[in-house]
Design a protein around this motif. Structure first.
Motif, PDB file in Angstrom:
ATOM      1  N   TRP A   1       0.331  -0.298   0.823  1.00  0.00           N
ATOM      2  CA  TRP A   1       1.384  -0.219  -0.185  1.00  0.00           C
ATOM      3  C   TRP A   1       1.939  -1.607  -0.519  1.00  0.00           C
ATOM      4  N   HIS A   2       2.105  -2.433   0.491  1.00  0.00           N
ATOM      5  CA  HIS A   2       2.643  -3.786   0.261  1.00  0.00           C
ATOM      6  C   HIS A   2       1.663  -4.638  -0.542  1.00  0.00           C
ATOM      7  N   LEU A   3       0.376  -4.559  -0.219  1.00  0.00           N
ATOM      8  CA  LEU A   3      -0.613  -5.345  -0.944  1.00  0.00           C
ATOM      9  C   LEU A   3      -0.750  -4.897  -2.394  1.00  0.00           C
ATOM     10  N   ALA A   4      -0.609  -3.581  -2.612  1.00  0.00           N
ATOM     11  CA  ALA A   4      -0.708  -3.064  -3.977  1.00  0.00           C
ATOM     12  C   ALA A   4       0.570  -3.292  -4.772  1.00  0.00           C
ATOM     13  N   LEU A   5       1.690  -3.391  -4.071  1.00  0.00           N
ATOM     14  CA  LEU A   5       2.988  -3.539  -4.727  1.00  0.00           C
ATOM     15  C   LEU A   5       3.850  -4.487  -3.881  1.00  0.00           C
ATOM     16  N   PRO A   6       3.622  -5.792  -3.991  1.00  0.00           N
ATOM     17  CA  PRO A   6       4.302  -6.753  -3.099  1.00  0.00           C
ATOM     18  C   PRO A   6       5.826  -6.701  -3.159  1.00  0.00           C
ATOM     19  N   GLU A   7       6.383  -6.247  -4.277  1.00  0.00           N
ATOM     20  CA  GLU A   7       7.839  -6.238  -4.404  1.00  0.00           C
ATOM     21  C   GLU A   7       8.498  -5.023  -3.755  1.00  0.00           C
ATOM     22  N   ILE A   8       7.713  -4.126  -3.181  1.00  0.00           N
ATOM     23  CA  ILE A   8       8.283  -2.922  -2.568  1.00  0.00           C
ATOM     24  C   ILE A   8       9.155  -3.310  -1.377  1.00  0.00           C
TER      25      ILE A   8
ATOM     26  N   HIS B   1       7.936  10.052 -12.480  1.00  0.00           N
ATOM     27  CA  HIS B   1       6.557   9.757 -12.873  1.00  0.00           C
ATOM     28  C   HIS B   1       6.348   8.297 -13.253  1.00  0.00           C
ATOM     29  N   ASP B   2       7.387   7.621 -13.724  1.00  0.00           N
ATOM     30  CA  ASP B   2       7.210   6.287 -14.284  1.00  0.00           C
ATOM     31  C   ASP B   2       7.411   5.170 -13.275  1.00  0.00           C
ATOM     32  N   ASN B   3       7.742   5.504 -12.050  1.00  0.00           N
ATOM     33  CA  ASN B   3       7.987   4.481 -11.051  1.00  0.00           C
ATOM     34  C   ASN B   3       6.676   3.899 -10.547  1.00  0.00           C
ATOM     35  N   ALA B   4       6.649   2.567 -10.359  1.00  0.00           N
ATOM     36  CA  ALA B   4       5.421   1.905  -9.899  1.00  0.00           C
ATOM     37  C   ALA B   4       5.029   2.356  -8.505  1.00  0.00           C
ATOM     38  N   VAL B   5       6.010   2.703  -7.670  1.00  0.00           N
ATOM     39  CA  VAL B   5       5.722   3.161  -6.311  1.00  0.00           C
ATOM     40  C   VAL B   5       4.887   4.434  -6.350  1.00  0.00           C
ATOM     41  N   THR B   6       5.297   5.390  -7.190  1.00  0.00           N
ATOM     42  CA  THR B   6       4.562   6.656  -7.251  1.00  0.00           C
ATOM     43  C   THR B   6       3.165   6.464  -7.811  1.00  0.00           C
TER      44      THR B   6
ATOM     45  N   ALA C   1      -3.903   7.898  -2.892  1.00  0.00           N
ATOM     46  CA  ALA C   1      -4.272   9.272  -2.528  1.00  0.00           C
ATOM     47  C   ALA C   1      -5.540   9.693  -3.254  1.00  0.00           C
ATOM     48  N   ALA C   2      -5.650   9.344  -4.537  1.00  0.00           N
ATOM     49  CA  ALA C   2      -6.854   9.681  -5.295  1.00  0.00           C
ATOM     50  C   ALA C   2      -8.075   8.951  -4.745  1.00  0.00           C
ATOM     51  N   SER C   3      -7.890   7.713  -4.304  1.00  0.00           N
ATOM     52  CA  SER C   3      -9.001   6.953  -3.725  1.00  0.00           C
ATOM     53  C   SER C   3      -9.450   7.557  -2.398  1.00  0.00           C
TER      54      SER C   3
ATOM     55  N   SER D   1      -8.032   1.603 -11.197  1.00  0.00           N
ATOM     56  CA  SER D   1      -7.564   0.599 -12.147  1.00  0.00           C
ATOM     57  C   SER D   1      -6.290  -0.091 -11.705  1.00  0.00           C
ATOM     58  N   VAL D   2      -5.422   0.621 -10.957  1.00  0.00           N
ATOM     59  CA  VAL D   2      -4.124   0.038 -10.585  1.00  0.00           C
ATOM     60  C   VAL D   2      -4.121  -0.518  -9.166  1.00  0.00           C
ATOM     61  N   LEU D   3      -5.238  -0.429  -8.472  1.00  0.00           N
ATOM     62  CA  LEU D   3      -5.280  -0.907  -7.089  1.00  0.00           C
ATOM     63  C   LEU D   3      -5.822  -2.323  -7.032  1.00  0.00           C
ATOM     64  N   PRO D   4      -5.331  -3.116  -6.080  1.00  0.00           N
ATOM     65  CA  PRO D   4      -5.783  -4.511  -5.989  1.00  0.00           C
ATOM     66  C   PRO D   4      -7.245  -4.603  -5.578  1.00  0.00           C
ATOM     67  N   ALA D   5      -7.894  -5.627  -6.076  1.00  0.00           N
ATOM     68  CA  ALA D   5      -9.311  -5.834  -5.747  1.00  0.00           C
ATOM     69  C   ALA D   5      -9.490  -6.782  -4.580  1.00  0.00           C
ATOM     70  N   THR D   6      -8.423  -7.107  -3.878  1.00  0.00           N
ATOM     71  CA  THR D   6      -8.506  -8.058  -2.768  1.00  0.00           C
ATOM     72  C   THR D   6      -9.217  -7.446  -1.566  1.00  0.00           C
TER      73      THR D   6
END
Length: 306
Positions: free
Chosen positions: A224-231, A269-274, A281-283, A57-62
């Motif tokens: 990581w960059h594609l999933a979280l561009p602001e990292i 736990h609440d950080n977007a990076v984690t 990792a789950a994928s 659900s939180v991963l990009p579909a690109t």
């Protein structure tokens, strides 16, 4: 006669020496069937516990993300196929036991995949007459390359650790560095007794391991960059270093999940990076389960039918 060695003069391919064919013994058949059964049971157990919707659900579909993911996943078995292709003239179908080797190591127990792959190679004597030496050398060189790349990344990340993850900036890193340096020095010191392949083959294998580690490290950063561009670049370097450190842990399955848990410990736990790291990792685990089912079930059905 030893197995075919890449770069060794005067060594003929094993498939031209039918007299050296080794019949698959009972222990080899039981070992491969046992690993397949254990893999299947473990996979079915974890499938019942796994939340696929949450993972994706939180991963990009690109397409770029999933192409990077696929390349990352296939980098290890693909590089090993190239290695054993040179050593044994491994056919294209040899990617299947290498995929099972990967899944066994990650889902069951570290080095259980090597045990399976050795039994598989012994049962295919037309490819190689004595596979133990080559498998051993490839595994040792993989560990050595991993240590060296991790040490290089630690040097790059060291200035960033004090600000980004101060809990790692100190004794933990020094102990990890000492262990990697000690094991690497031991390998180099006793290389004359450890290795069976000739120097040309060892250089080729080691170079492919280094290339694979460089590619997977870059691909991790891309995901990581594609999933979280602001990292930030600092976080990319830190995560890549932490991931490499986790891969150096022996006999531990599901290293990607261990890495995700460490990331949660570092930043909360609440950080977007984690969240992104945990979902990637789950994928990867989900892919292990899917690939494991694909490669283990047909083998068990074939043995039952026989």
């Amino acid at each position: 006669m030893a197995s075919r060695v890449y770069g060794s003069p005067g060594v003929q391919p094993a498939n031209r020496l039918p007299s050296l064919a080794i019949r698959s013994s009972n222990w080899q058949r039981w070992l491969t069937a046992g690993i397949s059964l254990a893999l299947l049971v473990t996979i079915l157990t974890r499938l019942d516990e796994f939340g696929f919707r949450q993972a994706f659900s939180v991963l990009p579909a690109t397409p770029a993300f999933w192409l990077s993911f696929a390349a990352y996943y296939l980098a290890l078995p693909g590089s090993e196929w190239l290695i054993f292709r040179r050593l044994w003239t491994l056919p294209a179908s040899g990617i299947v036991p290498l995929l099972r080797k990967l899944v066994s190591n990650e889902v069951l127990l570290g080095y259980s995949g090597e045990a399976y792959f050795y039994a598989w190679a012994r049962s295919h004597a037309k490819l190689v007459a004595a596979p133990f030496g080559a498998i051993k050398d490839v595994s040792i060189l993989s560990a050595l390359a991993g240590n060296l790349v991790t040490l290089a990344m630690l040097g790059l990340a060291w200035p960033l650790l004090a600000n980004v993850a101060p809990q790692l900036h100190g004794k933990t890193i020094f102990v990890s560095t000492a262990v990697m340096l000690g094991s690497s020095m031991a390998i180099l010191l006793f290389r004359g007794r450890l290795f069976s392949l000739d120097r040309a083959a060892l250089r080729s294998v080691f170079s492919l391991h280094l290339l694979r580690l460089a590619v997977t490290t870059v691909l991790s950063g891309v995901m990581w960059h594609l999933a979280l561009p602001e990292i930030s670049i600092a976080w990319l370097v830190l995560l890549a270093t932490l991931q490499l450190l986790v891969t150096r842990l022996p006999l531990i399955p599901s290293k990607d999940l261990v890495f995700a848990n460490l990331a949660v410990f570092l930043v909360g736990h609440d950080n977007a990076v984690t969240m992104v790291v945990a979902m990637i990792a789950a994928s990867i685990l989900a892919t292990h389960l899917l690939v494991g089912l694909m490669v283990a079930l047909p083998d068990l059905l074939a043995r039952r039918a026989a």
